[in-house]
Structures are given as C-alpha cells and as structure tokens.
Scaffold this motif. Structure first.
Motif, PDB file in Angstrom:
ATOM      1  N   ASN A 211     -10.848  -0.136   2.193  1.00 21.91           N
ATOM      2  CA  ASN A 211     -10.813  -0.863   0.837  1.00 21.91           C
ATOM      3  C   ASN A 211     -12.664  -0.783   0.376  1.00 21.91           C
ATOM      4  OD1 ASN A 211     -11.531  -1.804  -1.656  1.00 21.91           O
ATOM      5  ND2 ASN A 211     -10.039  -2.480  -1.984  1.00 21.91           N
ATOM      6  N   THR A 212     -13.277  -0.054   0.445  1.00 20.80           N
ATOM      7  CA  THR A 212     -15.197   0.398   0.124  1.00 20.80           C
ATOM      8  C   THR A 212     -15.273  -0.553  -0.890  1.00 20.80           C
ATOM      9  OG1 THR A 212     -14.839   2.413   0.506  1.00 20.80           O
ATOM     10  CG2 THR A 212     -16.834   1.693  -0.001  1.00 20.80           C
ATOM     11  N   MET A 213     -14.930  -0.957  -1.812  1.00 20.12           N
ATOM     12  CA  MET A 213     -14.913  -2.163  -2.698  1.00 20.12           C
ATOM     13  C   MET A 213     -14.858  -3.920  -1.834  1.00 20.12           C
ATOM     14  SD  MET A 213     -14.062  -0.666  -6.129  1.00 20.12           S
ATOM     15  CE  MET A 213     -14.918  -1.879  -7.674  1.00 20.12           C
ATOM     16  N   THR A 214     -13.796  -3.787  -0.988  1.00 17.50           N
ATOM     17  CA  THR A 214     -13.958  -5.223  -0.686  1.00 17.50           C
ATOM     18  C   THR A 214     -14.597  -5.027   0.267  1.00 17.50           C
ATOM     19  OG1 THR A 214     -11.882  -4.670  -0.022  1.00 17.50           O
ATOM     20  CG2 THR A 214     -12.613  -5.962  -2.388  1.00 17.50           C
ATOM     21  N   GLY A 215     -14.834  -3.738   0.921  1.00 16.59           N
ATOM     22  CA  GLY A 215     -15.258  -4.131   2.423  1.00 16.59           C
ATOM     23  C   GLY A 215     -14.143  -4.236   3.892  1.00 16.59           C
ATOM     24  N   SER A 216     -12.849  -3.799   3.480  1.00 19.35           N
ATOM     25  CA  SER A 216     -11.455  -4.244   4.523  1.00 19.35           C
ATOM     26  C   SER A 216     -11.299  -3.268   4.660  1.00 19.35           C
ATOM     27  CB  SER A 216     -10.446  -5.290   3.188  1.00 19.35           C
ATOM     28  OG  SER A 216      -9.916  -4.848   2.531  1.00 19.35           O
ATOM     29  N   ALA A 217     -10.163  -3.452   5.475  1.00 19.66           N
ATOM     30  CA  ALA A 217      -9.651  -2.300   6.531  1.00 19.66           C
ATOM     31  C   ALA A 217      -8.522  -2.275   6.734  1.00 19.66           C
ATOM     32  CB  ALA A 217     -10.697  -1.957   7.703  1.00 19.66           C
ATOM     33  N   MET A 218      -7.467  -1.719   7.389  1.00 16.91           N
ATOM     34  CA  MET A 218      -6.300  -1.772   7.720  1.00 16.91           C
ATOM     35  C   MET A 218      -5.682  -0.930   8.406  1.00 16.91           C
ATOM     36  SD  MET A 218      -2.493  -2.222   4.689  1.00 16.91           S
ATOM     37  CE  MET A 218      -3.370  -3.380   3.231  1.00 16.91           C
ATOM     38  N   ASP A 219      -5.176  -1.500   8.814  1.00 10.91           N
ATOM     39  CA  ASP A 219      -4.674  -0.287  10.004  1.00 10.91           C
ATOM     40  C   ASP A 219      -3.004  -0.980  10.919  1.00 10.91           C
ATOM     41  OD1 ASP A 219      -4.781  -3.344  11.461  1.00 10.91           O
ATOM     42  OD2 ASP A 219      -5.689  -1.963  13.236  1.00 10.91           O
ATOM     43  N   ILE A 220      -2.327  -0.275  11.895  1.00  9.05           N
ATOM     44  CA  ILE A 220      -1.001  -0.901  11.831  1.00  9.05           C
ATOM     45  C   ILE A 220      -0.237  -2.132  11.423  1.00  9.05           C
ATOM     46  CG2 ILE A 220       1.202  -0.481  13.243  1.00  9.05           C
ATOM     47  CD1 ILE A 220       0.586   2.025  14.137  1.00  9.05           C
ATOM     48  N   GLU A 221      -1.317  -3.364  12.415  1.00 17.64           N
ATOM     49  CA  GLU A 221      -0.925  -4.353  12.292  1.00 17.64           C
ATOM     50  C   GLU A 221      -1.231  -5.276  11.121  1.00 17.64           C
ATOM     51  OE1 GLU A 221       0.436  -6.425  14.442  1.00 17.64           O
ATOM     52  OE2 GLU A 221       1.212  -4.032  15.692  1.00 17.64           O
ATOM     53  N   GLY A 222      -2.516  -4.038  10.627  1.00 15.87           N
ATOM     54  CA  GLY A 222      -3.440  -5.153   9.472  1.00 15.87           C
ATOM     55  C   GLY A 222      -2.234  -4.961   8.017  1.00 15.87           C
ATOM     56  N   VAL A 223      -1.433  -3.491   7.517  1.00 20.92           N
ATOM     57  CA  VAL A 223       0.325  -3.459   7.241  1.00 20.92           C
ATOM     58  C   VAL A 223       1.266  -4.537   7.439  1.00 20.92           C
ATOM     59  CG1 VAL A 223       1.646  -1.724   6.629  1.00 20.92           C
ATOM     60  CG2 VAL A 223      -0.610  -0.841   6.666  1.00 20.92           C
ATOM     61  N   LYS A 224       0.623  -4.690   8.515  1.00 17.97           N
ATOM     62  CA  LYS A 224       2.451  -5.547   8.739  1.00 17.97           C
ATOM     63  C   LYS A 224       2.208  -6.672   8.169  1.00 17.97           C
ATOM     64  CE  LYS A 224       4.194  -2.848  13.171  1.00 17.97           C
ATOM     65  NZ  LYS A 224       4.281  -3.132  15.040  1.00 17.97           N
ATOM     66  N   GLU A 225       0.360  -7.265   8.433  1.00 20.81           N
ATOM     67  CA  GLU A 225       0.486  -8.423   8.475  1.00 20.81           C
ATOM     68  C   GLU A 225       0.609  -8.760   7.050  1.00 20.81           C
ATOM     69  OE1 GLU A 225      -3.322 -11.413   8.749  1.00 20.81           O
ATOM     70  OE2 GLU A 225      -3.115 -10.075  10.311  1.00 20.81           O
ATOM     71  N   LYS A 226      -0.205  -8.195   6.220  1.00 26.96           N
ATOM     72  CA  LYS A 226       0.144  -7.945   4.733  1.00 26.96           C
ATOM     73  C   LYS A 226       1.069  -8.081   3.876  1.00 26.96           C
ATOM     74  CE  LYS A 226      -2.641  -6.108   0.471  1.00 26.96           C
ATOM     75  NZ  LYS A 226      -3.334  -7.009   0.256  1.00 26.96           N
ATOM     76  N   PHE A 227       1.951  -6.907   4.177  1.00 25.13           N
ATOM     77  CA  PHE A 227       3.052  -6.758   3.738  1.00 25.13           C
ATOM     78  C   PHE A 227       4.273  -7.616   4.394  1.00 25.13           C
ATOM     79  CE2 PHE A 227       0.232  -3.345   2.241  1.00 25.13           C
ATOM     80  CZ  PHE A 227      -0.001  -2.953   0.764  1.00 25.13           C
ATOM     81  N   GLY A 228       4.501  -7.369   5.438  1.00 23.78           N
ATOM     82  CA  GLY A 228       5.865  -8.473   6.010  1.00 23.78           C
ATOM     83  C   GLY A 228       6.635  -7.271   6.195  1.00 23.78           C
ATOM     84  N   VAL A 229       6.215  -5.910   6.749  1.00 23.66           N
ATOM     85  CA  VAL A 229       6.717  -5.094   7.318  1.00 23.66           C
ATOM     86  C   VAL A 229       6.201  -3.984   8.136  1.00 23.66           C
ATOM     87  CG1 VAL A 229       8.842  -5.030   5.293  1.00 23.66           C
ATOM     88  CG2 VAL A 229       6.735  -3.877   4.950  1.00 23.66           C
ATOM     89  N   ALA A 230       6.447  -2.990   8.385  1.00 25.71           N
ATOM     90  CA  ALA A 230       5.675  -1.913   9.390  1.00 25.71           C
ATOM     91  C   ALA A 230       4.927   0.011   7.921  1.00 25.71           C
ATOM     92  CB  ALA A 230       6.481  -1.132  10.279  1.00 25.71           C
ATOM     93  N   PRO A 231       4.459  -0.017   8.528  1.00 27.72           N
ATOM     94  CA  PRO A 231       3.985   1.183   7.185  1.00 27.72           C
ATOM     95  C   PRO A 231       5.293   2.207   7.350  1.00 27.72           C
ATOM     96  CG  PRO A 231       1.956   0.818   9.086  1.00 27.72           C
ATOM     97  CD  PRO A 231       3.545  -0.146   9.855  1.00 27.72           C
TER      98      PRO A 231
END
Length: 934
Positions: A150-170
C-alpha cells in the motif's frame, strides 16, 4: 541478481482513496486536481523504488462487468461518483501515459481481474510480482511470488501478513469475503457474520466454504460467539454465500492484448507533461521539467563548445534557482555578512535551530540555519565542540547581529515546529545573561501547522514525513549522522562536514514545504483562515506559557507517592486472596492463567498469538460485569499509573534553572484540533478520583499569588445547540437552565423542581453520551438500566430534541458525501474510514463525524480565547500569567490583590471568544492550588 518484480498498480483504488483521503485541491479556474496529484505522487515514488521493473497501471473501464449480469444488485448501494472525482479521471489517465507508464482499461471486467490475470501469469513464470493497492480483496492473490504493498501507507503484505491481518490464509480470502460480505461492493454474504466469525469458521473447519457446508455439524462446538445459532443461519443463506463467493473471486484468465514484454516504462513525454501541468497548475512539477530540459541543453552546449560564452550565459541564467541543493556552512565573517544582507532583503525566509537536545527549556543552542529560496541554504555553527572542530564565528556576536532581524515583526519567517525554535532562542542567554535572549517575532507560517490544518489525518506532521509526502524527498535523518541508542552523539559533537548539510537541509526543506503547502491552503480560504487566524497567533502564546511553567510542591508529591504505594500493597494482597495464590500482577502470562484457567472468566479477546488478552480494555469490560479480580486489578493499575506517571515523576521534571515544571503543548497531534501536552501530560490527570484530584493539589501558587482556574461550562453541549438549532436546547441555555436537569425533566416527564439527583445523573450521561455516539447498550450500563429502557430514554430524548437527530443525520450524510466534516470556523476533519467496507470502522467514522464539529469548535474557541487573554495581559502589564491549559480550562497565576480584576476580565474575554446562538458560560475559581481553584 534477483529479477526485478512486475509492478501492478490498482489505479482505480488509488484514485478513489486519494480523492477521499487527501485534501481537495483546485486550480484557479475551479478544476479539481487533488486526487490526480496524490496518485501521480504515488506513481513517481513507485518508479524510484522499482526503476528496473515492468509496470502496468490498471483502471476500471466504463460500463458494467460480468458481475452485474451475475447479480443485479452488485455495487448498487454505492453512491454515484462525485463530479469532482469524475472530472479528474481523464487528466489522470493522460498524465499516467505522459509519465511513461503503460495504462490498461479492459471492458467487461474490473481492474482487479486484469491485475489478477497479469499477476498469476507472471508468478507462473517464477517472476516476482508487487501489487500496489489499498484493496483487501487482492489478498486472495498473495502467494510465494505475489506481494501486496500500500504505497499510500508504506505497508506491505505477504502470506504471513495476510494471516496476521485477516486470521486466514490467502487461499481462504474468497471464502472469508463470501461469508462476511462486502458492503462497499454490495456483496451480500451471510447476514450477521462479521470478520471474526468468518475467520473463526474457516479456521475451525480447516478449509473453505465447501468444507464448511460439509461440516455444519461441528460448527456449534467451535469457540465462536453465538456458534449454536450459526448452522441454521448458514443453511438459510447458503445460496447467497456461494453467489458471494463468485462475486468476490478475482478472475485470473482475462483475455489480454498485452503481455509482460509490452509492460516496460518509456521516457516521459515532456511536452505533454508541460501541457498537462499547465492545465492542472502543478507549478513545482512544471518548473522541475523545465530545469531538467535546461540542464540537458547546457550539457549539450558544453560538450560542443566547452569554453563558449553561450555556456557561461546559460549557466548564469539558471544559477538563480539551483536545480540541485547548494548548502553552505558559514565559518567566516564575510560570508555571514553576505547572508545577513540576503535575509534582510528577503520577503520571507525559513530558519531553524540546532540544539543539544529536545527539551526546549534546557537544551543549548548549537547553530542556526536559513534559506531564502528553494535549494539554497546556509548553516552557521556556533558551539560545536569535538576534537579538531574548525574555528567558528563568535556565538554572541552572531546572535546580537541576528537579534534585530529575528525580533522584527515585519520580517516574515517560516519554521517547522517554530515554537521550539522560539523557546530555544528566548533562552539563549546572550553574554551569559539569562534575561538576554531573542524574542522571535514575525513567524508568519509554520509548515507543521500548514500540514495539520490542510489535513490533520493524512500523515504525521514532522519534517521527514512531510518532505516524503509533499516533496517526494527523503531527508537525512538525525540518526544517520548522530547514531542510535546510548552512543548517539549530541549535535555539538557531530562533525561540520555532516552537520552543515543536515542543518541547511532543514531550512531548505522548510521553505520548500511552505511553498507546496500554502499553495494548497490558499485554494481553500476557510482552511487558510484557520491557519492565519487561529493556529499561527497561538504559537507565541504557547511558547510563553511553556517558558513560564508551573510551580509544584515536590514534598507533597513525595507523601502522595508513599500513600499510593501503601494502597497498591493492600490491593495486591486483596488480589492474592481472590486468586487463592500469589502471582505477578504485571505478568500477562501469569494473570491470564489465573483469570481464564483457574477462575474460568470468559475470554473476550485474544492476542495476535492466540492467547487470551489481559489488556486494559478487556479487564475494564470484565470489571463492568462485576468480576471481583478484574475490579481490583483495574484499581491497582490506576494507582500504579498515577504513581509512576505523576507522583514519582513530576519532582524529577522540575527544571533546576527555574524550579518549575514546563510541559510542552502540541498543536498538531489531536485530529480534532485540541491541544495535547507531554513531559508531563497534564491532560490525563484524572479528576473523577480523589487520588487524581490530590495530584492537582501539588500544583501551587507562590507566596503572594493565587491560582485562578477559568473553565467553559458545558461548551460542547452549547455548540451542539448552536449547530443543531434545536429550539429545546437553545431555550434551555438561553434561559440559563441547568441543561441536565432540563433534559431529565423531558426524558422522565417530570417538572424541573421534581428532578432527582439520579435522574439528573442519567440525563447527563444521555446528553454527553449521544454527542459521542453512545448506543443504548453502553448507556444502559452507564446508568444502571437494561438496554431496552436505555433505548426508550434515547427515543424520548430525540422526540423532545428533534433538531439533534436531524443534525446527526445531516452530518452523517455530509461526511459520506464529501469525506470530511467542519468546525464552525472551517477546520476540516477528513474521515478516511467513512466508506470502509468494515461496518465497525465505518460506524466509528460516523461517530467521529458527529462529535468532531463540536469538539473541534470547542478547541478553536479555547485557542481564540487564549490569544485574546494573552493580548490583554500583555497590553495591561498586570502581574498575571497563564501557566496551564487543559481541555476547556485556563489556569493563571495571579497576584493576590489583582484576583477580582483578572477574574472579571478573563470571563469577558473567554465568553467573547465566539458568538453562538447561546451564551458561552465561563466559571472561575480561585485557590492556593489547582484543585482548590475548582
């Protein structure tokens, strides 16, 4: 060497987000351009970050898509695109192409589908992919090759990031969206299933939607709130769940006319960009292209005839505005004299100080820097003291030469957080005389405040963040030159080779930021007025209050620390008795074992690692439900916080030079416009507890003086009356009734003189609760009734005060339509979550929308009052000074024989700070300490 990733930009997502999140910007002819500038800034940043990558910028095409045919209600609830956004689409598309980016719009599908197809085909060829988007739906594409940024916030999301944010795998994201739905796209999902329930179901069955419906019998056993009722709900809405699955699925097989080999960046079309930047009035970008063209021309001429006179003329033609920064470190009198002349001739200049620390009342001045035009600045070192430091100009000689210039109110200046520099220079003690400093005047602009007024929520307002956002410039950080941690150098120890460019850059960037920010502010006169009429006049007022400081009784605080310590010991023993064993009250692990394993209390929330939470809000909720151990723990934590933050810490914060405490006030922190304070934070001293009030007793008046506390009475309710124009509220305040008693009489249907204290207390909770968006459940808990009764009270309230309900509905609609709300004086609060597809986030934004105009207007009024009071005190010469500002209150230190005169004038100036449809009531108290003055 690893392969450069394919960069896919979700242009439609960023256009939408930039339009709603960034300040609106218009040309002199009224053409909206803010979203265009926001998206182009983001694209330029991406191009720098991935210089060797193939790119595609993807936008939604006009017309419907296959999803509209699948489900007629798809996106049906979306409001029509605002005209100001629609007008920016074509110039944005043209600008993207002119910058050299491949642009794709494919009919019949959405941008997501085009991105999904390109991403998957690239990943299949083992090429890494970066998808630049703010859309959570894209999380379904993440895999070992595909990452979201997300270039507006500088955040990035890989497989582990998806799990952490949504509680489920991609691979479960589509199932997740199918269950919870998506209100922004009108994907129905299963009614009543939110994010936590959706992730809990998918984790519980270890699969997707198909597996869930095959295992409905195990759903009641899952650790999910309301699990027993879920199977019936899921069965009832099965067809809609699977339709939602189809709607949420991003296509990865869209037929495309382009391949990876077509997605390369090309050289920008400078002529087209000049044409577009002229239309859009992007002055700085236009000038940047011209400078680049001139440099290319000069280089060509120089290569053809290295000594030709044409080269000399051409160089002289562009020398007045350097294309690259030219920074100078001044070590001799002749160069100082040149710069002093420049500063005296400049219509406006930027300045900055370098110091030995960040405490403005104790740090020592090390040097000063100045800029009179973009990319040209100078640093004057004064007290660098490392081994081998070059000889510097005499500190006092330089300061005496600068003093007339800096103290001249007609010489306009701009700073970044200029209040700090003002205090440093006021305390600089020329010739060793504490009374001889520099009283800086003529601070016309402050880039921190320009950014804050333009959009308080868009970014942090420190220089580094602002330079990145508005100039796309990465500044040299202090850690880059000073190091980190215990070995970090103070500025006087930093070699001039590093210190000079760093300090000069501060002044240069400040000037360039002002040029960029003020251009946007002038396009919005109401915001420019907030800056020039409220925020800037307050800067010198706050600087004086900070330097004045407050007297505290360190001995009394010591006694209070001992008493709090004894109470904590008693509470600890009580906790041990309830638990049946001793444990560490500060250990989340031990506390969790006692609360949830031994005592069996309900688990209300889990940590990111899946552990039962012992956070304060969880303990507070358990305490509300009458569990004894959480009640004791909340009391213990409250005592501990008071002791560590105030009674132990305040004596350590007494300035040895003044014998007083000097808090720092922050104008650019709270989104609504309220001031905050730190070191110490005086806003958070609790006043509802006896222990909190006792801390206020330690703020004392010196001998021969009194403390005077002047407080606006019920100011936010009065502002509500003014904004809502509700006749019932207006009349209550105009008739000088006790508004809580008046509300109680209306809600409980009794005469004014029959209202009981309990009824008044309940009415007070209703009055304040509703303006903060409180619902029936929370109100019921606060006043000790069930939710149904509380809702009935709210219904009666709105029936008696219909203007309040109309105001709330009108404000919600305005916030949704324009993305922001305003105070009475034109301050804006942008609400980036007002269109969130997460109901909880959207509801929070709506509550903020209702309250912010009241809280923000109250903040504006107290700021205007502070300026009026300061002007009067300065003009009168009376022995009275403002020493504190907390919420809606001013605290003054007043000579005893002047108390009556000052009290009268304070009431007059504060009540006259704004004209409302109801009177502003100011209550004044006097005492030997702050608590006694209430």
């Amino acid at each position: 060497m690893s392969q450069a990733p394919l960069v896919l930009v979700d242009g439609s997502s960023y256009l939408y987000r930039a339009f709603h999140a960034l300040p609106p910007l218009t040309t002199s002819k009224g053409l909206p351009t803010g979203a265009v500038k926001g998206v182009l800034n983001m694209l330029k940043s991406l191009r720098k970050q991935y210089p060797n990558s193939p790119f595609a910028v993807v936008f939604d095409a006009k017309g419907g898509t296959f999803r509209d045919e699948m489900y007629a209600e798809y996106k049906a609830n979306r409001p029509s695109m605002p005209d100001d956004m629609r007008l920016q689409i074509e110039p944005l598309h043209q600008s993207v192409i002119a910058l050299g980016f491949p642009l794709l719009c494919v009919e019949g599908v959405e941008a997501d589908d085009v991105i999904g197809t390109l991403a998957r085909s690239s990943a299949a060829a083992n090429r890494p992919v970066v998808i630049s988007t703010g859309d959570k739906d894209m999380a379904q594409l993440v895999d070992g090759h595909i990452t979201l940024v997300n270039t507006m916030t500088g955040s990035a999301m890989d497989i582990e990031g998806v799990k952490e944010k949504f509680g489920v795998a991609p691979e479960q994201i589509i199932d997740y969206l199918a269950l919870m739905g998506d209100s922004s796209d009108n994907i129905p999902g299963v009614p009543g299933i939110g994010p936590k329930t959706a992730s809990g179901l998918l984790v519980g069955v270890n699969g997707g939607l198909k597996e869930l419906y095959e295992q409905l019998d195990i759903v009641p056993t899952l650790p999910i709130r309301g699990a027993k009722t879920l199977p019936a709900k899921l069965e009832e809405h099965k067809e809609m769940a699977f339709l939602s699955y189809q709607l949420a699925t991003i296509k990865i097989d869209v037929p495309l006319d382009v391949g990876l080999e077509d997605l390369h960046l090309i050289e920008p079309d400078r002529e087209k960009l000049l044409e577009l930047y002229t239309l859009l009035e992007f002055k700085s970008w236009y000038e940047e292209i011209q400078r680049d063209a001139k440099r290319v021309e000069l280089k060509a001429v120089a290569e053809a005839a290295p000594v030709a006179s044409a080269v000399v003329e051409a160089v002289e033609a562009v020398a007045s505005v350097p294309a690259e920064p030219v920074y100078e470190t001044i070590l001799d009198q002749a160069r100082f004299d040149v710069w002093l002349k420049k500063l005296n001739e400049a219509k406006l200049f930027a300045f900055d100080t370098e110091t030995t620390g960040i405490d403005a009342q104790q740090a020592q001045l090390v040097g000063v820097s100045f800029a009179v035009q973009a990319n040209e600045a100078a640093y004057i070192p004064l007290t660098h003291s490392y081994i081998g430091v070059p000889e510097q100009l005499d500190r006092d000689t330089v300061l005496l030469a600068l003093k007339p210039l800096l103290e001249d109110p007609q010489k306009l200046k701009v700073g970044q957080h200029a209040k700090f520099d003002m205090n440093i220079l006021a305390n600089c003690a020329i010739g060793g005389d504490p009374a001889c400093g520099i009283t800086v005047r003529g601070i016309a602009f402050d880039t921190m405040l320009e950014s804050y007024v333009l959009n308080s929520t868009a970014t942090r307002h420190d220089m580094d963040s602002l330079a990145k956002m508005y100039l796309d410039h990465d500044t040299v950080s202090f850690q880059d030159i000073a190091g980190k941690g215990a070995k970090q150098l103070t500025f006087d120890q930093i070699p001039l080779e590093q210190a000079g460019p760093y300090a000069a850059e501060d002044a240069d960037v400040t000037l360039r930021l002002h040029q960029a920010l003020y251009e946007q502010l002038t396009a919005l006169p109401s915001l420019a007025s907030v800056l020039t009429d409220i925020e800037m006049p307050l800067v010198p007022v706050l600087a004086r209050i900070e330097r004045q400081g407050a007297l505290v009784d360190a001995e009394l605080l010591g006694v209070q620390s001992i008493e709090l310590g004894n109470k904590m010991v008693a509470l600890e023993r009580e906790a041990f008795e309830i638990a049946g064993e001793e444990f560490n009250l500060g250990s989340p692990k031990q506390l969790g074992a006692i609360l949830y394993e031994k005592l069996g209390l309900p688990v209300l929330k889990k940590t990111g690692k899946g552990q039962a939470s012992t956070a304060e809000e969880v303990l507070a909720k358990l305490a509300e439900d009458d569990y004894p151990l959480p009640k004791v723990l909340m009391q213990y934590r409250s005592m501990s916080k008071l002791k560590s933050t105030y009674t132990d810490r305040l004596p350590e914060q007494i300035n040895p030079r003044t014998g007083r405490i000097h808090t720092s006030y922050h104008q650019a922190v709270a989104a609504t416009g309220r001031l905050s304070s730190s070191d110490p934070n005086l806003q958070n001293i609790p006043v509802r507890t006896a222990e909190g009030r006792r801390i206020r007793q330690a703020f004392v008046a010196p001998k021969g003086y009194k403390l005077l506390a002047a407080d606006y009475s019920q100011i936010e309710l009065r502002i509500m009356a003014h904004l809502s124009k509700d006749e019932g509220l207006l009349n209550a305040f105009r008739d000088n009734l006790d508004v809580h008693t008046a509300t109680a009489a209306e809600v409980f249907k009794v005469e004014l003189d029959e209202v009981t204290s309990d009824q008044r207390r309940s009415a007070k909770a209703i009055n304040f609760g509703l303006i903060y968006g409180m619902g029936a459940q929370k109100l019921g808990k606060d006043i000790g009734v069930d939710t149904k009764t509380a809702k009935a009270y709210i219904d009666v309230y709105f029936a008696r005060y219909p203007g309040v309900r109309e105001y709330m509905e009108r404000t919600r609609a305005q916030a949704s339509d324009q993305g922001y709300v305003e105070t009475l004086f034109g301050r804006r609060l942008y609400l980036p979550d007002i269109h969130s597809n997460r109901p909880q986030e959207r509801a929070g934004a709506e509550r903020t929308a209702i309250n912010a105009p009241m809280q923000g207007t109250a903040a504006d009024i107290i700021k205007k009052a502070m300026v009026k009071v300061d002007d009067w005190l300065t003009a009168s010469g009376l022995d009275a000074k403002v020493i504190l500002q907390v919420h809606d209150e001013l605290v003054l230190e007043v000579r005893e024989d002047l108390v009556a005169e000052v009290s009268e004038k304070i009431r007059e100036h504060m009540s006259g700070a704004a004209k409302l449809d109801v009177p502003l009531l100011v209550e004044v108290g006097v005492g030997n300490n702050w608590d006694e003055a209430h």
